[in-house]
Design an enzyme around this catalytic site. Structure first.
Site, PDB file in Angstrom:
ATOM      1  N   ARG A   1      -1.140  -1.862  12.075  1.00  0.00           N
ATOM      2  CA  ARG A   1      -0.169  -2.726  11.397  1.00  0.00           C
ATOM      3  C   ARG A   1       0.353  -3.732  12.430  1.00  0.00           C
ATOM      4  NH1 ARG A   1       4.914   0.177  10.753  1.00  0.00           N
ATOM      5  NH2 ARG A   1       5.574  -1.306  12.335  1.00  0.00           N
TER       6      ARG A   1
ATOM      7  N   HIS B   1       7.030  -3.066   9.819  1.00  0.00           N
ATOM      8  CA  HIS B   1       6.869  -2.204   8.634  1.00  0.00           C
ATOM      9  C   HIS B   1       7.234  -2.996   7.371  1.00  0.00           C
ATOM     10  CE1 HIS B   1       7.089   1.113   5.879  1.00  0.00           C
ATOM     11  NE2 HIS B   1       8.334   0.789   5.604  1.00  0.00           N
TER      12      HIS B   1
ATOM     13  N   TYR C   1      10.233   0.113  19.060  1.00  0.00           N
ATOM     14  CA  TYR C   1       9.502   1.385  19.188  1.00  0.00           C
ATOM     15  C   TYR C   1       8.039   1.243  19.609  1.00  0.00           C
ATOM     16  CZ  TYR C   1       8.282   0.143  14.353  1.00  0.00           C
ATOM     17  OH  TYR C   1       7.860  -0.507  13.229  1.00  0.00           O
TER      18      TYR C   1
HETATM   19  C1  LIG Z   1       9.201  10.228  -0.306  1.00  0.00           C
HETATM   20  C2  LIG Z   1       9.625   9.095   0.593  1.00  0.00           C
HETATM   21  N1  LIG Z   1      10.170   9.365   1.784  1.00  0.00           N
HETATM   22  C3  LIG Z   1      10.555   8.358   2.605  1.00  0.00           C
HETATM   23  C4  LIG Z   1      10.406   7.061   2.214  1.00  0.00           C
HETATM   24  C5  LIG Z   1      10.813   5.910   3.138  1.00  0.00           C
HETATM   25  N2  LIG Z   1       9.596   5.259   3.632  1.00  0.00           N
HETATM   26  C6  LIG Z   1       9.181   4.072   3.128  1.00  0.00           C
HETATM   27  S1  LIG Z   1       7.770   3.571   3.814  1.00  0.00           S
HETATM   28  C7  LIG Z   1       7.682   4.901   4.823  1.00  0.00           C
HETATM   29  C8  LIG Z   1       6.556   5.070   5.818  1.00  0.00           C
HETATM   30  C9  LIG Z   1       5.239   5.191   5.168  1.00  0.00           C
HETATM   31  O1  LIG Z   1       4.242   5.243   6.142  1.00  0.00           O
HETATM   32  P1  LIG Z   1       2.727   5.284   5.757  1.00  0.00           P
HETATM   33  O2  LIG Z   1       2.506   6.271   4.659  1.00  0.00           O
HETATM   34  O3  LIG Z   1       1.964   5.492   7.010  1.00  0.00           O
HETATM   35  O4  LIG Z   1       2.420   3.849   5.141  1.00  0.00           O
HETATM   36  P2  LIG Z   1       2.608   2.406   5.813  1.00  0.00           P
HETATM   37  O5  LIG Z   1       4.040   2.004   5.585  1.00  0.00           O
HETATM   38  O6  LIG Z   1       2.262   2.503   7.244  1.00  0.00           O
HETATM   39  O7  LIG Z   1       1.696   1.497   5.060  1.00  0.00           O
HETATM   40  C10 LIG Z   1       8.766   5.744   4.617  1.00  0.00           C
HETATM   41  C11 LIG Z   1       9.012   7.003   5.352  1.00  0.00           C
HETATM   42  C12 LIG Z   1       9.849   6.814   0.941  1.00  0.00           C
HETATM   43  N3  LIG Z   1       9.642   5.582   0.487  1.00  0.00           N
HETATM   44  N4  LIG Z   1       9.445   7.843   0.149  1.00  0.00           N
END
Ligand SMILES: Cc1ncc(C[n+]2csc(CCOP(=O)(O)OP(=O)(O)O)c2C)c(N)n1
Length: 362
Positions: free
Chosen positions: A258, A262, A271
């Site tokens: 990425r 985020h 980080y």
């Molecule tokens: C069940 C849940 N827990 C926490 C969150 C907050 N949250 C939003 S995005 C994210 C990280 C997701 O990471 P990843 O699955 O690796 O996908 P990426 O964002 O890297 O595409 C989190 C923890 C959420 N949306 N849903």
């Protein structure tokens, strides 16, 4: 054969095209005509230009929080390109390239990030489920749809996109388990972009690769260079074939990065090191395909510039439309949560209206 040759326990990464855009596995290179290759390239550039504009609009206060895709274009376009119209896509939220590849209207996509839920409403024949923010919850939907298709003997497969972080969720294990037991035609497509917000992949799971998680659920898993559009295309094609021929689900780990934050609310400099980002920029999926196309004499500098300009202007036009037509009445948030408004919602709406009055907006 592909899945047997790339055992995820050996951590060997499937790659067809290297960083310089050279074909290192000619036997596995898909035989695609120039117009198809240019179409793929254009979709990646459209994704990039759309993303760039979205960031700009968000910084100008014209768009809400946005989740950038920069660096993940090959993973998204290469995989979605394989699907047929009858197939289903069950996304998380960072799949702009896959959306565009499947024919979603860019105006709708921008509308969603503009804060208008009608952006989620696509025509019936575009088989994409709405954005799913609760991490990994949508994997269950993907397995459910695939299972239904199997029971109804429909020749449909389902691809679901998620990040590395999603594989730490219970929903991931439940969905993979169900898919393995019932041999559903599901393609679990993990975009391992190395981060779940600020949590690096290594702190997220003790598993050395995401692909190897497939073994426990009785399905093949493959680690693929996510910035190599040809490897992604071929791996997804094999997974789709398995699904169509009743051989069940597959897990694909697209190893990528990425490049951006985020979301627009995140500051990644807190980080991770800039040097790491710079290293990954050298592996840019669009640069890589451009080098390939130019070396093969399929794309000139001039044509490339024209594509980028055209894509930027398509994005601009789409956003202009959204700004002119996309506003919603904020009261709707209170009005349509339930059939009847609860006393609490009424109170909140009145407070909000008072707030608007205070700002002289009513
Ligand atoms: C069940 C849940 N827990 C926490 C969150 C907050 N949250 C939003 S995005 C994210 C990280 C997701 O990471 P990843 O699955 O690796 O996908 P990426 O964002 O890297 O595409 C989190 C923890 C959420 N949306 N849903």
């Amino acid at each position: 054969m592909l899945f047997e040759n790339y055992n995820p326990m050996e951590k060997k990464m499937f790659q067809i095209m290297n960083q310089e855009g050279e074909i290192i596995e000619p036997d596995l290179m898909p035989n695609l005509p120039r117009e198809v290759l240019i179409k793929m390239y254009r979709l990646m550039v459209q994704t990039r230009e759309t993303d760039k504009k979205a960031l700009l609009y968000q910084r100008q206060g014209r768009m809400l929080t946005y989740a950038p895709n920069i660096g993940q274009e090959a993973a998204q376009v290469g995989s979605a390109f394989v699907l047929e119209k009858k197939d289903w896509m069950v996304p998380a939220f960072r799949e702009l390239g896959a959306w565009l590849t499947r024919g979603a209207d860019l105006k709708k996509i921008y509308l969603y990030w503009y804060g208008n839920e009608f952006g989620s409403q696509l025509p019936e024949d575009i088989r994409i489920l709405p954005v799913s923010i609760p991490i990994a919850s949508h994997l269950q939907h993907a397995v459910g749809i695939a299972w239904a298709a199997k029971l109804q003997k429909k020749d449909e497969v389902v691809i679901t996109y998620f990040g590395d972080g999603a594989t730490s969720q219970g929903d991931f294990a439940e969905s993979m388990n169900w898919a393995g037991v019932y041999q559903t035609p599901t393609i679990f497509f993990c975009q391992n972009n190395q981060f779940a917000i600020s949590v690096p992949r290594a702190s997220q799971t003790a598993s050395e690769t995401i692909a190897q998680k497939a073994i426990a659920f009785g399905m093949p898993g493959i680690l693929v260079d996510g910035n190599d559009i040809f490897a992604i295309y071929v791996a997804t094609m094999e997974a789709v074939k398995r699904g169509r021929s009743g051989e069940g689900p597959t897990l694909i780990e697209a190893y990528t990065y990425r490049i951006g934050a985020h979301t627009t609310s995140d500051d990644p400099t807190r980080y991770r090191k800039n040097e790491e980002v710079e290293e990954w920029k050298k592996k840019d999926p669009i640069d890589r395909m451009r080098k390939y196309l130019m070396r093969e004499g399929m794309l000139t500098e001039e044509e490339d510039k024209t594509i980028a300009l055209e894509c930027a202007s398509i994005a601009e036009e789409a956003f202009k439309y959204v700004e002119a037509n996309g506003d919603i009445a904020l009261e709707d948030i209170f009005k349509y949560q339930y059939k009847e408004m609860t006393p609490q919602l009424k109170e909140q709406m009145e407070e909000y209206q008072q707030f608007l009055k205070g700002r002289g907006e009513v």
